[in-house]
Design an enzyme around this catalytic site. Sequence first.
Site, PDB file in Angstrom:
ATOM      1  CG  ASN A  11     117.651 -47.805  82.940  1.00 29.95           C
ATOM      2  OD1 ASN A  11     117.947 -47.418  84.035  1.00 29.95           O
ATOM      3  ND2 ASN A  11     117.040 -47.172  82.127  1.00 29.95           N
ATOM      4  CE  LYS A  13     113.439 -47.358  82.706  1.00 29.61           C
ATOM      5  NZ  LYS A  13     112.319 -47.220  81.960  1.00 29.61           N
ATOM      6  CG  HIS A  99     116.421 -43.283  79.786  1.00 27.51           C
ATOM      7  ND1 HIS A  99     115.115 -42.831  80.273  1.00 27.51           N
ATOM      8  CD2 HIS A  99     116.570 -44.669  79.724  1.00 27.51           C
ATOM      9  CE1 HIS A  99     114.267 -44.075  80.101  1.00 27.51           C
ATOM     10  NE2 HIS A  99     115.224 -45.163  79.617  1.00 27.51           N
ATOM     11  CD  GLU A 101     112.307 -43.581  82.439  1.00 25.73           C
ATOM     12  OE1 GLU A 101     113.166 -43.672  83.342  1.00 25.73           O
ATOM     13  OE2 GLU A 101     111.642 -44.515  81.765  1.00 25.73           O
ATOM     14  CD  GLU A 171     115.887 -46.998  75.915  1.00 28.48           C
ATOM     15  OE1 GLU A 171     115.919 -48.082  76.444  1.00 28.48           O
ATOM     16  OE2 GLU A 171     115.892 -46.226  76.508  1.00 28.48           O
ATOM     17  N   GLY A 177     108.214 -48.862  78.849  1.00 28.53           N
ATOM     18  CA  GLY A 177     107.438 -49.273  80.043  1.00 28.53           C
ATOM     19  C   GLY A 177     105.939 -49.442  79.552  1.00 28.53           C
ATOM     20  CB  SER A 217     108.129 -53.137  75.896  1.00 26.82           C
ATOM     21  OG  SER A 217     107.325 -52.108  76.427  1.00 26.82           O
TER      22      SER A 217
END
Length: 257
Positions: A11, A13, A99, A101, A171, A177, A217
Amino acid sequence: MIMRKKIVAGNWKMNLNLQEGKDLVEGILKWLPTLDNQHRVVIAPPYLHLSQTVAQIEGKAFVYAAAQNCHTETSGAYTGEVSASMLQHTGVSYVILGHSERRQYFGETNAFLAQKVDRALQSQLEVIFCCGEPLEIRDAGKENEYVAEQIKASLFHLNVTEFQRITIAYEPIWAIGTGRTASAQQAQDMHMHIRNVVASKYGNEVADALTILYGGSCNAGNAAELFACKDVDGGLIGGASLKADSFLAIIQAMTEA
Ligand code: PGA
Protein backbone atom coordinates in the site's frame (compact mmCIF):
# COMPACT_ATOMS: atom_id res chain seq x y z
CA MET A 1 -12.30 -27.36 -1.14
CA ILE A 2 -10.89 -23.86 -1.68
CA MET A 3 -7.25 -23.46 -0.69
CA ARG A 4 -6.25 -20.45 1.38
CA LYS A 5 -4.10 -17.95 -0.53
CA LYS A 6 -1.08 -16.10 0.82
CA ILE A 7 -0.77 -12.49 -0.28
CA VAL A 8 1.72 -9.68 0.15
CA ALA A 9 0.15 -6.34 -0.78
CA GLY A 10 2.03 -3.05 -0.97
CA ASN A 11 0.00 0.00 0.00
CA TRP A 12 1.94 3.01 -1.26
CA LYS A 13 -0.55 5.46 0.28
CA MET A 14 0.02 9.01 -1.07
CA ASN A 15 3.67 8.47 -2.02
CA LEU A 16 5.81 8.45 -5.18
CA ASN A 17 5.47 10.35 -8.45
CA LEU A 18 4.83 8.49 -11.71
CA GLN A 19 8.48 7.96 -12.57
CA GLU A 20 9.32 6.78 -9.06
CA GLY A 21 6.36 4.40 -9.19
CA LYS A 22 7.49 3.04 -12.54
CA ASP A 23 11.02 2.45 -11.25
CA LEU A 24 9.71 0.72 -8.13
CA VAL A 25 7.48 -1.69 -10.06
CA GLU A 26 10.37 -2.40 -12.43
CA GLY A 27 12.63 -3.15 -9.47
CA ILE A 28 10.06 -5.47 -7.90
CA LEU A 29 9.41 -7.39 -11.13
CA LYS A 30 13.11 -7.83 -11.83
CA TRP A 31 13.75 -9.99 -8.77
CA LEU A 32 10.29 -11.37 -8.06
CA PRO A 33 10.39 -14.94 -6.70
CA THR A 34 8.25 -17.56 -8.41
CA LEU A 35 4.58 -17.10 -7.51
CA ASP A 36 1.51 -19.27 -8.04
CA ASN A 37 -2.22 -18.97 -7.46
CA GLN A 38 -1.67 -19.59 -3.75
CA HIS A 39 1.11 -17.00 -3.44
CA ARG A 40 0.14 -13.61 -4.83
CA VAL A 41 1.57 -10.11 -4.92
CA VAL A 42 -0.66 -7.04 -5.00
CA ILE A 43 0.54 -3.51 -5.69
CA ALA A 44 -1.67 -0.61 -4.56
CA PRO A 45 -0.32 2.71 -5.85
CA PRO A 46 -2.26 6.00 -5.93
CA TYR A 47 -5.04 6.12 -8.59
CA LEU A 48 -2.87 8.20 -10.92
CA HIS A 49 -0.39 5.33 -11.28
CA LEU A 50 -2.85 2.53 -11.92
CA SER A 51 -2.84 2.48 -15.76
CA GLN A 52 0.93 2.51 -15.75
CA THR A 53 1.16 -0.23 -13.09
CA VAL A 54 -1.39 -2.39 -14.92
CA ALA A 55 0.65 -2.06 -18.15
CA GLN A 56 3.87 -2.93 -16.34
CA ILE A 57 2.52 -6.10 -14.72
CA GLU A 58 0.75 -7.34 -17.85
CA GLY A 59 1.71 -10.95 -18.47
CA LYS A 60 3.22 -11.31 -14.99
CA ALA A 61 1.24 -14.15 -13.48
CA PHE A 62 -0.06 -13.73 -9.92
CA VAL A 63 0.86 -10.04 -9.67
CA TYR A 64 -2.15 -7.75 -9.40
CA ALA A 65 -2.89 -4.04 -9.22
CA ALA A 66 -5.10 -2.64 -6.48
CA ALA A 67 -6.69 0.72 -5.78
CA GLN A 68 -6.56 2.16 -2.26
CA ASN A 69 -10.21 3.18 -2.29
CA CYS A 70 -13.27 3.52 -4.52
CA HIS A 71 -16.56 5.39 -4.41
CA THR A 72 -19.97 3.92 -3.59
CA GLU A 73 -21.54 5.03 -6.89
CA THR A 74 -20.76 3.90 -10.43
CA SER A 75 -20.66 7.37 -11.97
CA GLY A 76 -22.06 10.85 -11.49
CA ALA A 77 -21.47 14.23 -9.92
CA TYR A 78 -18.89 13.25 -7.29
CA THR A 79 -16.02 15.59 -7.96
CA GLY A 80 -12.66 14.07 -7.21
CA GLU A 81 -13.90 10.49 -6.84
CA VAL A 82 -13.16 7.26 -8.75
CA SER A 83 -15.64 4.41 -9.18
CA ALA A 84 -15.15 0.67 -8.88
CA SER A 85 -16.33 0.29 -12.47
CA MET A 86 -13.59 2.66 -13.70
CA LEU A 87 -11.05 0.57 -11.82
CA GLN A 88 -12.38 -2.62 -13.35
CA HIS A 89 -12.08 -1.17 -16.86
CA THR A 90 -8.51 -0.09 -16.14
CA GLY A 91 -7.49 -3.68 -15.41
CA VAL A 92 -7.36 -3.28 -11.64
CA SER A 93 -8.10 -6.53 -9.77
CA TYR A 94 -8.29 -5.56 -6.10
CA VAL A 95 -9.43 -2.61 -4.01
CA ILE A 96 -8.42 -1.84 -0.43
CA LEU A 97 -11.45 -0.70 1.59
CA GLY A 98 -11.75 0.49 5.16
CA HIS A 99 -8.14 1.44 5.75
CA SER A 100 -7.89 3.14 9.15
CA GLU A 101 -6.63 6.32 7.49
CA ARG A 102 -9.82 6.45 5.38
CA ARG A 103 -11.90 5.84 8.49
CA GLN A 104 -10.01 8.43 10.54
CA TYR A 105 -9.41 11.28 8.07
CA PHE A 106 -12.36 10.80 5.72
CA GLY A 107 -15.04 9.70 8.16
CA GLU A 108 -15.71 6.32 6.57
CA THR A 109 -18.10 4.33 8.75
CA ASN A 110 -18.80 0.60 8.85
CA ALA A 111 -22.16 1.18 7.12
CA PHE A 112 -20.64 3.34 4.37
CA LEU A 113 -17.95 0.71 3.83
CA ALA A 114 -20.62 -1.96 3.42
CA GLN A 115 -21.88 0.02 0.40
CA LYS A 116 -18.38 0.30 -1.03
CA VAL A 117 -17.86 -3.43 -0.61
CA ASP A 118 -21.06 -4.11 -2.56
CA ARG A 119 -20.08 -1.78 -5.37
CA ALA A 120 -16.57 -3.22 -5.62
CA LEU A 121 -17.90 -6.79 -5.81
CA GLN A 122 -20.45 -5.78 -8.45
CA SER A 123 -17.50 -4.54 -10.52
CA GLN A 124 -15.77 -7.90 -10.12
CA LEU A 125 -13.03 -6.48 -7.90
CA GLU A 126 -11.57 -8.50 -5.06
CA VAL A 127 -11.73 -6.61 -1.78
CA ILE A 128 -8.99 -6.26 0.82
CA PHE A 129 -11.07 -5.17 3.79
CA CYS A 130 -9.14 -3.52 6.61
CA CYS A 131 -10.06 -3.67 10.26
CA GLY A 132 -8.18 -2.94 13.47
CA GLU A 133 -8.51 -1.23 16.81
CA PRO A 134 -7.08 2.04 18.17
CA LEU A 135 -4.74 1.94 21.16
CA GLU A 136 -7.37 2.92 23.76
CA ILE A 137 -9.54 -0.04 22.72
CA ARG A 138 -6.57 -2.42 23.01
CA ASP A 139 -5.63 -0.95 26.38
CA ALA A 140 -9.20 -1.49 27.56
CA GLY A 141 -9.01 -5.14 26.41
CA LYS A 142 -11.94 -4.68 24.03
CA GLU A 143 -10.16 -5.32 20.72
CA ASN A 144 -11.93 -8.59 19.95
CA GLU A 145 -15.42 -7.07 20.15
CA TYR A 146 -14.32 -3.96 18.26
CA VAL A 147 -12.85 -5.86 15.31
CA ALA A 148 -15.72 -8.35 15.22
CA GLU A 149 -18.16 -5.45 14.95
CA GLN A 150 -16.23 -3.88 12.06
CA ILE A 151 -16.38 -7.17 10.16
CA LYS A 152 -20.02 -7.93 10.95
CA ALA A 153 -21.27 -4.44 10.09
CA SER A 154 -19.48 -4.16 6.75
CA LEU A 155 -19.34 -7.75 5.48
CA PHE A 156 -21.95 -10.01 7.04
CA HIS A 157 -24.71 -8.96 4.65
CA LEU A 158 -22.78 -10.77 1.87
CA ASN A 159 -23.76 -14.23 0.68
CA VAL A 160 -21.14 -16.99 0.76
CA THR A 161 -20.05 -16.57 -2.86
CA GLU A 162 -19.59 -12.86 -2.36
CA PHE A 163 -17.75 -13.33 0.91
CA GLN A 164 -15.27 -15.66 -0.79
CA ARG A 165 -13.97 -12.64 -2.72
CA ILE A 166 -12.96 -10.87 0.47
CA THR A 167 -9.48 -10.77 1.96
CA ILE A 168 -9.29 -9.34 5.47
CA ALA A 169 -6.35 -7.22 6.60
CA TYR A 170 -5.98 -6.84 10.36
CA GLU A 171 -4.13 -3.62 11.05
CA PRO A 172 -3.99 -2.47 14.68
CA ILE A 173 -3.95 1.32 14.39
CA TRP A 174 -1.28 1.65 17.07
CA ALA A 175 1.09 -0.35 14.86
CA ILE A 176 0.61 1.55 11.57
CA GLY A 177 3.60 3.65 10.59
CA THR A 178 4.76 3.72 14.21
CA GLY A 179 7.51 1.12 14.05
CA ARG A 180 5.62 -0.70 16.81
CA THR A 181 4.57 -4.06 15.33
CA ALA A 182 2.04 -6.30 17.02
CA SER A 183 3.90 -9.31 18.41
CA ALA A 184 3.49 -12.49 16.42
CA GLN A 185 1.36 -13.82 19.28
CA GLN A 186 -0.91 -10.74 19.29
CA ALA A 187 -1.34 -11.05 15.51
CA GLN A 188 -2.03 -14.79 15.69
CA ASP A 189 -4.58 -14.35 18.52
CA MET A 190 -6.53 -11.71 16.60
CA HIS A 191 -6.36 -13.57 13.29
CA MET A 192 -7.69 -16.71 14.96
CA HIS A 193 -10.45 -14.63 16.54
CA ILE A 194 -11.36 -13.16 13.12
CA ARG A 195 -11.47 -16.65 11.61
CA ASN A 196 -13.79 -17.79 14.41
CA VAL A 197 -16.07 -14.78 13.90
CA VAL A 198 -16.25 -15.60 10.18
CA ALA A 199 -16.84 -19.31 10.89
CA SER A 200 -19.81 -18.44 13.11
CA LYS A 201 -21.52 -16.86 10.10
CA TYR A 202 -20.18 -18.69 7.02
CA GLY A 203 -18.99 -22.02 8.43
CA ASN A 204 -15.59 -23.58 8.99
CA GLU A 205 -14.75 -24.28 5.38
CA VAL A 206 -15.20 -20.66 4.28
CA ALA A 207 -13.38 -19.37 7.36
CA ASP A 208 -10.50 -21.74 6.76
CA ALA A 209 -10.12 -20.57 3.15
CA LEU A 210 -10.18 -16.87 4.13
CA THR A 211 -6.92 -14.99 3.65
CA ILE A 212 -6.15 -12.78 6.66
CA LEU A 213 -3.26 -10.35 6.25
CA TYR A 214 -1.40 -8.57 9.00
CA GLY A 215 -0.55 -4.88 8.57
CA GLY A 216 1.26 -2.38 10.77
CA SER A 217 5.03 -1.86 10.67
CA CYS A 218 5.54 -5.22 8.96
CA ASN A 219 9.00 -5.16 7.40
CA ALA A 220 11.82 -7.31 6.04
CA GLY A 221 13.05 -8.00 9.58
CA ASN A 222 9.81 -9.24 11.17
CA ALA A 223 7.82 -10.65 8.21
CA ALA A 224 9.09 -14.22 8.52
CA GLU A 225 8.10 -14.45 12.20
CA LEU A 226 4.65 -12.97 11.57
CA PHE A 227 3.98 -15.12 8.48
CA ALA A 228 5.00 -18.26 10.37
CA CYS A 229 1.84 -17.89 12.47
CA LYS A 230 -0.85 -20.38 11.53
CA ASP A 231 -3.53 -17.78 10.85
CA VAL A 232 -1.38 -15.01 9.33
CA ASP A 233 -1.57 -15.40 5.56
CA GLY A 234 0.69 -12.56 4.46
CA GLY A 235 0.79 -8.82 4.93
CA LEU A 236 -0.50 -5.41 3.92
CA ILE A 237 2.67 -3.37 3.79
CA GLY A 238 2.93 0.42 3.91
CA GLY A 239 6.36 1.98 4.44
CA ALA A 240 8.35 -1.15 3.58
CA SER A 241 6.57 -1.47 0.21
CA LEU A 242 8.15 1.75 -1.06
CA LYS A 243 11.57 0.17 -1.64
CA ALA A 244 11.99 -2.82 -3.96
CA ASP A 245 14.52 -4.61 -1.74
CA SER A 246 12.43 -4.53 1.45
CA PHE A 247 9.20 -5.37 -0.40
CA LEU A 248 10.92 -8.28 -2.18
CA ALA A 249 12.29 -9.60 1.11
CA ILE A 250 8.74 -9.62 2.52
CA ILE A 251 7.46 -11.41 -0.60
CA GLN A 252 10.24 -13.95 -0.19
CA ALA A 253 9.19 -14.50 3.44
CA MET A 254 5.63 -15.16 2.24
CA THR A 255 6.72 -17.72 -0.36
CA GLU A 256 8.82 -19.52 2.25
CA ALA A 257 6.22 -19.48 5.05
P1 PGA B 1 2.94 0.51 7.63
O1 PGA B 1 1.46 0.69 7.03
O2 PGA B 1 3.46 -0.79 7.08
O3 PGA B 1 3.71 1.69 7.13
O4 PGA B 1 2.79 0.48 9.12
C1 PGA B 1 0.60 -0.40 6.86
C2 PGA B 1 -0.72 0.08 6.31
O5 PGA B 1 -1.20 1.13 6.76
O6 PGA B 1 -1.31 -0.57 5.41
